[in-house]
Design a protein around this motif. Structure first.
Motif, PDB file in Angstrom:
ATOM      1  N   PRO A  21     -21.462  -0.475  22.362  1.00  0.00           N
ATOM      2  CA  PRO A  21     -22.490   0.455  21.793  1.00  0.00           C
ATOM      3  C   PRO A  21     -22.126   1.955  21.678  1.00  0.00           C
ATOM      4  O   PRO A  21     -21.013   2.278  22.173  1.00  0.00           O
ATOM      5  N   ALA A  22     -22.836   2.753  20.783  1.00  0.00           N
ATOM      6  CA  ALA A  22     -22.305   4.096  20.394  1.00  0.00           C
ATOM      7  C   ALA A  22     -22.366   4.831  21.468  1.00  0.00           C
ATOM      8  O   ALA A  22     -21.765   5.864  21.510  1.00  0.00           O
ATOM      9  N   ASP A  26     -17.186   7.360  28.182  1.00  0.00           N
ATOM     10  CA  ASP A  26     -16.153   7.700  28.115  1.00  0.00           C
ATOM     11  C   ASP A  26     -15.126   6.651  27.048  1.00  0.00           C
ATOM     12  O   ASP A  26     -14.142   6.420  27.493  1.00  0.00           O
ATOM     13  N   LEU A  27     -15.791   6.459  26.088  1.00  0.00           N
ATOM     14  CA  LEU A  27     -15.079   5.630  25.167  1.00  0.00           C
ATOM     15  C   LEU A  27     -13.794   6.137  24.799  1.00  0.00           C
ATOM     16  O   LEU A  27     -12.707   5.527  24.684  1.00  0.00           O
ATOM     17  N   ARG A  28     -13.723   7.491  24.357  1.00  0.00           N
ATOM     18  CA  ARG A  28     -12.364   8.365  24.196  1.00  0.00           C
ATOM     19  C   ARG A  28     -11.391   8.126  25.215  1.00  0.00           C
ATOM     20  O   ARG A  28     -10.201   7.750  24.895  1.00  0.00           O
ATOM     21  N   GLN A  29     -11.840   8.156  26.138  1.00  0.00           N
ATOM     22  CA  GLN A  29     -10.820   8.093  27.404  1.00  0.00           C
ATOM     23  C   GLN A  29     -10.342   6.879  27.551  1.00  0.00           C
ATOM     24  O   GLN A  29      -9.268   6.641  28.182  1.00  0.00           O
ATOM     25  N   ARG A  56     -15.776  -5.620  22.604  1.00  0.00           N
ATOM     26  CA  ARG A  56     -15.184  -5.671  21.356  1.00  0.00           C
ATOM     27  C   ARG A  56     -14.316  -4.366  20.832  1.00  0.00           C
ATOM     28  O   ARG A  56     -14.651  -3.539  19.939  1.00  0.00           O
ATOM     29  N   LEU A  57     -13.122  -4.239  21.520  1.00  0.00           N
ATOM     30  CA  LEU A  57     -12.408  -3.088  21.424  1.00  0.00           C
ATOM     31  C   LEU A  57     -10.847  -3.671  21.661  1.00  0.00           C
ATOM     32  O   LEU A  57     -10.661  -4.399  22.559  1.00  0.00           O
ATOM     33  N   PHE A  58     -10.077  -3.073  20.530  1.00  0.00           N
ATOM     34  CA  PHE A  58      -8.707  -3.494  20.649  1.00  0.00           C
ATOM     35  C   PHE A  58      -7.931  -2.133  19.846  1.00  0.00           C
ATOM     36  O   PHE A  58      -8.423  -1.333  19.161  1.00  0.00           O
ATOM     37  N   ILE A  59      -6.746  -2.067  20.368  1.00  0.00           N
ATOM     38  CA  ILE A  59      -5.862  -1.070  19.886  1.00  0.00           C
ATOM     39  C   ILE A  59      -4.498  -1.581  19.270  1.00  0.00           C
ATOM     40  O   ILE A  59      -4.076  -2.537  19.838  1.00  0.00           O
ATOM     41  N   VAL A  60      -3.955  -1.033  18.472  1.00  0.00           N
ATOM     42  CA  VAL A  60      -2.534  -1.468  17.937  1.00  0.00           C
ATOM     43  C   VAL A  60      -1.526  -0.293  18.006  1.00  0.00           C
ATOM     44  O   VAL A  60      -2.328   0.965  17.501  1.00  0.00           O
ATOM     45  N   ALA A  78      -7.299   2.428  16.972  1.00  0.00           N
ATOM     46  CA  ALA A  78      -8.476   1.737  17.914  1.00  0.00           C
ATOM     47  C   ALA A  78      -9.388   1.037  16.713  1.00  0.00           C
ATOM     48  O   ALA A  78      -9.707   1.627  15.959  1.00  0.00           O
ATOM     49  N   PHE A  79      -9.652  -0.220  17.193  1.00  0.00           N
ATOM     50  CA  PHE A  79     -10.683  -1.039  16.273  1.00  0.00           C
ATOM     51  C   PHE A  79     -11.933  -1.381  17.023  1.00  0.00           C
ATOM     52  O   PHE A  79     -11.643  -1.891  18.602  1.00  0.00           O
ATOM     53  N   ILE A  80     -13.157  -1.091  16.777  1.00  0.00           N
ATOM     54  CA  ILE A  80     -14.322  -1.179  17.583  1.00  0.00           C
ATOM     55  C   ILE A  80     -15.187  -2.023  16.856  1.00  0.00           C
ATOM     56  O   ILE A  80     -15.339  -1.825  15.680  1.00  0.00           O
ATOM     57  N   ASN A  81     -15.638  -2.942  17.546  1.00  0.00           N
ATOM     58  CA  ASN A  81     -16.720  -4.136  16.846  1.00  0.00           C
ATOM     59  C   ASN A  81     -16.133  -4.435  15.595  1.00  0.00           C
ATOM     60  O   ASN A  81     -16.937  -4.735  14.655  1.00  0.00           O
ATOM     61  N   ALA A  82     -14.760  -4.784  15.665  1.00  0.00           N
ATOM     62  CA  ALA A  82     -14.297  -5.337  14.408  1.00  0.00           C
ATOM     63  C   ALA A  82     -14.678  -6.754  13.969  1.00  0.00           C
ATOM     64  O   ALA A  82     -15.197  -7.698  14.848  1.00  0.00           O
ATOM     65  N   GLU A  83     -14.672  -7.026  12.709  1.00  0.00           N
ATOM     66  CA  GLU A  83     -14.987  -8.123  12.110  1.00  0.00           C
ATOM     67  C   GLU A  83     -13.971  -8.429  10.932  1.00  0.00           C
ATOM     68  O   GLU A  83     -13.955  -7.997   9.923  1.00  0.00           O
ATOM     69  N   ILE A  84     -13.419  -9.568  10.959  1.00  0.00           N
ATOM     70  CA  ILE A  84     -12.569 -10.025   9.969  1.00  0.00           C
ATOM     71  C   ILE A  84     -13.272 -11.066   9.079  1.00  0.00           C
ATOM     72  O   ILE A  84     -14.068 -11.847   9.518  1.00  0.00           O
TER      73      ILE A  84
END
Length: 181
Positions: A21-22, A26-29, A56-60, A78-84
């Motif tokens: 959710p928006a 502490d999402l940035r942390q 639904r969060l991942f980083i590369v 960072a990828f949040i709520n991604a949808e391929i």
């Protein structure tokens, strides 16, 4: 904060993750801590389930591949709520490993390019095409938020050959250089 990496056998790796959710606290942390954890473990991607969070969060961080692919230089996201939503029919086989599967590698076939919608850590929407190594690592991490692990994508014969190693991971019989859970 450096998180311990969740190892194969933990049910969080099999969960279909919930949208972030928006107003996530502490999402940035959390994103910063995930990058620290990834650096400590010397990986190129990390999904929230790998640190015990079913969101639904991942980083590369593809920068280690800059010599092989110059477009990977300083490529951290960072990828949040991604949808391929689109994948090329053209595929390539890569030898993959995973921080949640220390000591295990296998050939996995993935699409050479993908199209994906996602939010960044500012919750700004993006719609991009990714190709090559970036597409490969993004697909691997995306699988994690879908409850899929890379060994699900290998041949049944190869998976059967790895059965003993996978059981050892689930029983806590492994060695690695980073903190695990």
């Amino acid at each position: 904060m450096i998180y311990p990496i969740v190892i194969y056998g933990d049910e969080v790796l099999r969960r279909h993750c919930e949208p972030v959710p928006a107003d996530f606290p502490d999402l940035r942390q959390l994103v910063a801590d995930m990058f620290l954890t990834l650096e400590e473990a010397e990986g190129v991607g990390l999904a929230a389930p790998q640190i015990g969070k079913d969101i639904r969060l991942f980083i590369v961080d593809c920068t280690p591949w800059a010599d092989e692919d110059p477009s990977c230089a300083d490529y951290k996201r960072a990828f949040i709520n991604a949808e391929i939503y689109a994948m090329s029919d053209e595929k390539k086989t890569y030898n993959e490993g995973c921080l949640s599967f220390p000591g295990i590698h296998a050939d996995v076939q993935r699409s050479l390019s993908i199209r994906m919608r996602y939010l960044d850590e500012e919750f700004k929407p993006h719609d991009e095409e990714f190709t090559g190594l970036k597409a490969w690592v993004i697909q691997h991490e995306y699988d994690h938020i879908e409850g899929t692990v890379f060994t699900d994508r290998i041949s049944p014969l190869r998976r059967n050959l790895l059965k003993g190693k996978l059981l050892n991971l689930a029983k806590g019989k492994y060695h690695c250089a980073y903190k695990t859970k």
